[in-house]
Design a protein around this motif. Structure first.
Motif: not given
Ligand SMILES: C=C(O[C@H]1C=CC=C(C(=O)O)[C@@H]1O)C(=O)O
Length: 417
Positions: A239-240, A405, A266, A371-372, A301, A179, A352, A401, A328, A222, A385-388
């Motif tokens: 998953g987004t 976020k 993911e 998150l967020r 999500h 991530v 974070y 993505e 995640a 989350e 903000a991050g992504c898998g």
């Protein structure tokens, strides 16, 4: 670590149905809000700060915090006896054991609300005294005003290059999932009032958990763990997809997400890692065979609600320590993913993606993944903000993505939206 003070704790029912946020002063507020319920608090009766450590995978910040909290041994008059009443603390932990900032704070005053009603807790070093600030009217939340936006460690384009590197390494077998996050800054002309952001976040994201602890302010979807007695619940997200502009487009995007092999992979890493980590601490683990769709104002999500039963003797912060970092926010396998994060992101995540929430003396509590959110520091807000990333990820899609976020805090920081 200082010797804990002798504390006197009193919780009484409070005949009050005002918005919980109406109680909060602007000075170092603490909050955890979920659909009108939750806890708001202020003042500081006791605090522990956990130092950064250099050992990989170190959970010392969680175990030391648990020991400190268990050692408080206050005198308690709890006339409410609900999760969150009596002695309680807010907490927030760094993502990486090598980062500073992990802390537990026991407030001087807390107002809590659940389905059964509202209560007031006072915590001090004298029996039977109510702090004067309880009666003081608070200035209303201040608007944020104009903002100047700048990139953090990486521009979107640079970050996309790191995503491409991660995809290459995943395809080469270095790890399965990582991530990756990036940061951005917003600078206001005067100190940002966390209460303004909380009110907007709670209104726009009522199914999320709106929080502020030591300036880390956000609305996370989350739930890492909720503990009531021996019952644990968790909501695994990974998953987004974006929200659609029309009902039809929205449904199609949701369906594509539910059927996407890349997102299913993911998500599976996140559920599997949770199952493995809870196994030594729990006697039962129940997750749905297929994830559900969780629709938020900004994104949708894949979500798996999980239930488990805690084994006797395991503490809440033991569970938090075992679960963090989930796939995640870290990746799979964990150690390789965390090492990759250190190398590719080019920044310190701070708190974070670390656990944030509250705990009471019976071990009840709610911990989300931060998150967020944004770290507020006077007039500055640092958003992350991050992504898998998995083998099938595409940098341009991940940049979009991450922007979706970021939107949660961008909107919360923007007056008149
Ligand atoms: C890392 C974040 O989101 C995580 C939680 C839900 C879905 C995610 C995803 O689809 O990439 C992330 O794993 C973030 O919001 O910064």
């Amino acid at each position: 670590m200082n010797a804990p003070p002798q504390l006197f704790v009193r919780s009484v029912p409070l005949p009050d149905d005002r918005d919980l946020l109406a109680h909060l002063p602007d000075d170092a507020p603490l909050a955890w809000l979920h659909g009108g319920s939750g806890l708001v608090a202020w003042g500081e009766a006791a605090r522990v700060v956990l130092p950064a450590r250099t050992e990989p995978g170190d959970v010392q910040r969680f175990t030391a915090a648990a020991r400190w909290f268990a050692g408080l041994e206050p005198q308690v008059d709890d006339q409410v006896r609900r999760p969150g009443s009596g002695l309680m603390a807010f907490g927030s932990f760094a993502f990486d054991p090598r980062s500073d900032g992990s802390t537990l704070v026991v407030p001087r005053v807390a107002v809590g609300r659940d389905r059964s009603g509202t209560w007031l807790t006072t915590i001090g070093d004298q029996p039977g005294r109510h702090p004067a600030e309880l009666l003081a009217p608070h200035a209303p939340p201040r608007p944020v005003g104009p903002l100047r936006w700048t990139d953090g460690a990486r521009t979107a384009e640079d970050w996309g290059t790191q995503v491409a590197t991660a995809v290459r390494r995943i395809r080469g077998g270095a790890y399965d999932k990582v991530v990756l996050a990036r940061d951005r800054y917003a600078e206001a002309e005067s100190p940002i009032d966390p209460r303004t952001l909380l009110a907007r976040l709670a209104a726009d994201y009522p199914t999320c958990y709106a929080f502020t602890v030591d300036g880390l302010t956000g609305a996370t979807p989350e739930l890492l763990i909720r503990r009531e007695g021996e019952d644990l619940t968790s909501l695994v997200l990974a998953g987004t997809a974006p929200r659609g502009g029309t009902e039809v487009e929205d449904r199609r995007l949701g369906q594509d997400l539910a059927e996407s092999a890349k997102n299913a992979e993911e998500h599976r890493y996140a559920v599997d890692s949770l199952r493995d980590r809870l196994a030594p601490l729990c006697t039962a683990f129940d997750a749905p065979d297929r994830p559900e769709l969780l629709r938020l104002a900004n994104v949708q999500h894949l979500a798996s609600p999980v239930r488990a039963t805690l084994r006797p003797g395991a503490s809440t912060l033991d569970v938090v320590a075992a679960m963090h970092p989930t796939a995640a926010v870290g990746g799979t396998p964990t150690e390789a993913a965390v090492e990759a994060i250190r190398g590719l992101e080019g920044m310190d995540r701070g708190r974070y993606a670390g656990p944030v929430g509250w705990i009471d003396a019976d071990g009840n509590g709610e911990w989300g993944i931060a998150l967020r959110c944004a770290q507020l520091d006077g007039p500055r807000a640092r958003l992350i903000a991050g992504c898998g990333i998995v083998a099938g990820s595409r940098p341009e899609e991940e940049i979009t993505e991450a922007d979706a976020k970021f939107e949660v805090m961008r909107a919360a920081l923007t007056d008149g939206e």
